[in-house]
Enzyme design. Sequence first.
Site, PDB file in Angstrom:
ATOM      1  N   HIS A 136     -11.631   7.478   5.486  1.00 46.21           N
ATOM      2  CA  HIS A 136     -10.183   8.298   4.801  1.00 46.21           C
ATOM      3  C   HIS A 136     -11.017   9.259   4.886  1.00 46.21           C
ATOM      4  CE1 HIS A 136      -6.208   5.955   4.958  1.00 46.21           C
ATOM      5  NE2 HIS A 136      -6.481   6.377   6.071  1.00 46.21           N
ATOM      6  N   ARG A 171       1.028  -1.675   7.599  1.00 46.57           N
ATOM      7  CA  ARG A 171       1.513  -0.332   7.341  1.00 46.57           C
ATOM      8  C   ARG A 171       2.623   0.050   7.806  1.00 46.57           C
ATOM      9  NH1 ARG A 171      -2.605   3.222   3.533  1.00 46.57           N
ATOM     10  NH2 ARG A 171      -0.790   4.159   2.817  1.00 46.57           N
ATOM     11  N   ARG A 183      -9.847   5.839  11.245  1.00 53.19           N
ATOM     12  CA  ARG A 183      -8.343   5.781  11.322  1.00 53.19           C
ATOM     13  C   ARG A 183      -7.641   6.262  12.547  1.00 53.19           C
ATOM     14  NH1 ARG A 183      -6.273   2.572   6.719  1.00 53.19           N
ATOM     15  NH2 ARG A 183      -7.851   1.243   5.972  1.00 53.19           N
ATOM     16  N   CYS A 233      -5.032   9.998  -3.226  1.00 54.97           N
ATOM     17  CA  CYS A 233      -4.196   8.448  -1.969  1.00 54.97           C
ATOM     18  C   CYS A 233      -3.467   8.713  -2.320  1.00 54.97           C
ATOM     19  CB  CYS A 233      -5.213   7.638  -2.314  1.00 54.97           C
ATOM     20  SG  CYS A 233      -6.795   7.164  -1.455  1.00 54.97           S
ATOM     21  N   ASP A 240       0.650  -1.210  -0.217  1.00 57.33           N
ATOM     22  CA  ASP A 240       0.422   0.130   0.297  1.00 57.33           C
ATOM     23  C   ASP A 240       0.486   1.319  -0.254  1.00 57.33           C
ATOM     24  OD1 ASP A 240      -2.823  -1.047   0.241  1.00 57.33           O
ATOM     25  OD2 ASP A 240      -2.668  -0.799   2.099  1.00 57.33           O
TER      26      ASP A 240
HETATM   27  N1  ARG Z   1      -5.446  -0.011   1.391  1.00 58.56           N
HETATM   28  C1  ARG Z   1      -4.922   1.680   2.236  1.00 58.56           C
HETATM   29  C2  ARG Z   1      -5.741   1.224   3.281  1.00 58.56           C
HETATM   30  O1  ARG Z   1      -6.666   1.050   3.504  1.00 58.56           O
HETATM   31  C3  ARG Z   1      -5.641   2.931   0.698  1.00 58.56           C
HETATM   32  C4  ARG Z   1      -5.363   3.704   1.808  1.00 58.56           C
HETATM   33  C5  ARG Z   1      -5.912   5.200   1.165  1.00 58.56           C
HETATM   34  N2  ARG Z   1      -5.079   6.282   1.239  1.00 58.56           N
HETATM   35  C6  ARG Z   1      -6.018   7.488   1.554  1.00 58.56           C
HETATM   36  N3  ARG Z   1      -5.191   8.410   1.532  1.00 58.56           N
HETATM   37  N4  ARG Z   1      -7.648   7.590   1.137  1.00 58.56           N
HETATM   38  O2  ARG Z   1      -4.657   2.074   3.819  1.00 58.56           O
END
Ligand code: ARG
Length: 272
Positions: A171, A93, A142, A265, A68
């Site tokens: 996000h 991550r 998150r 992203c 990612d």
């Molecule tokens: N697969 C990543 C996650 O879920 C995607 C992140 C997308 N990033 C963003 N800035 N919205 O963390």
Amino acid sequence: MERLARQRSYLLCPPTHFTVEYVINPWMDPDIAVDTAHAVAQWTDLRDTLAGLGHEVCELAPEPGLPDMVFAANGAFVVDGVAYGAQFKYPQRAAEAKAHQRFYEDAGWRFVPPTVVNEGEGDFAYLPAAHGGLILAGFGFRTETDAHGEAQEALGRPVISLKLVDPHFYHLDTALAALDDGNVVYYPAAFSDSSQRVLRQLFPDAVVAPREDAMAFGLNLVSDGRNVVLNTECAGLARTLAAAGYHPVPVDLSELKKGGGSVKCCVAELRR
Ligand code: ARG
């Protein structure tokens, strides 16, 4: 109305090691095949589009085992030359944060390490001309609310907390974007009723997008004040933005959508 572009600096990371092998958002499905070469080609088009608009593009070296890492927005949040570091929610991550920290430290930025979970510019947006310089911050999926106060202390700008309520828009940058220094576009139902009210109060002239555009990752856009780089799938939003005087620049990032991300992203803005 004549919209003016301001030259920007961006940080991107190529999707050299992009795959979908775990599930941390509703868009990810490891059973759907990912064409990494196609992702790289689409990302290269995004990078060249941003550079072609006259912006500086910096690149982070991709690391194997971090599929990612292409989503560079999550690595930090930078305002006035200060980088507030990220601390990822999911262990898959976590190691990305160090790579971003190294980038800022090596380039001589002031780096403020985080002590709580926050996913960088994925959950923070900055409007330099709104109320003298305003940070918008998402929570609910998150980034933790404690990080909002930490960001305010690190960056010395007021932080407005906005609650995200729909897991598709996990996000802030999947549901809201800065169109220029003072205005935003957003999808209201991604936010709690109270947060929608806050947004209406702060941004009475905001562009409001319907669910269709949000589900096509239309809000996950990058604007320089005039040129709005956004996913090709959201033609409706492109028309709305054109009617408001912006210049939509579509790019196809269908492969990266399998990871739950699009234009924004992939892009972290480096604000001096
Ligand atoms: N697969 C990543 C996650 O879920 C995607 C992140 C997308 N990033 C963003 N800035 N919205 O963390």
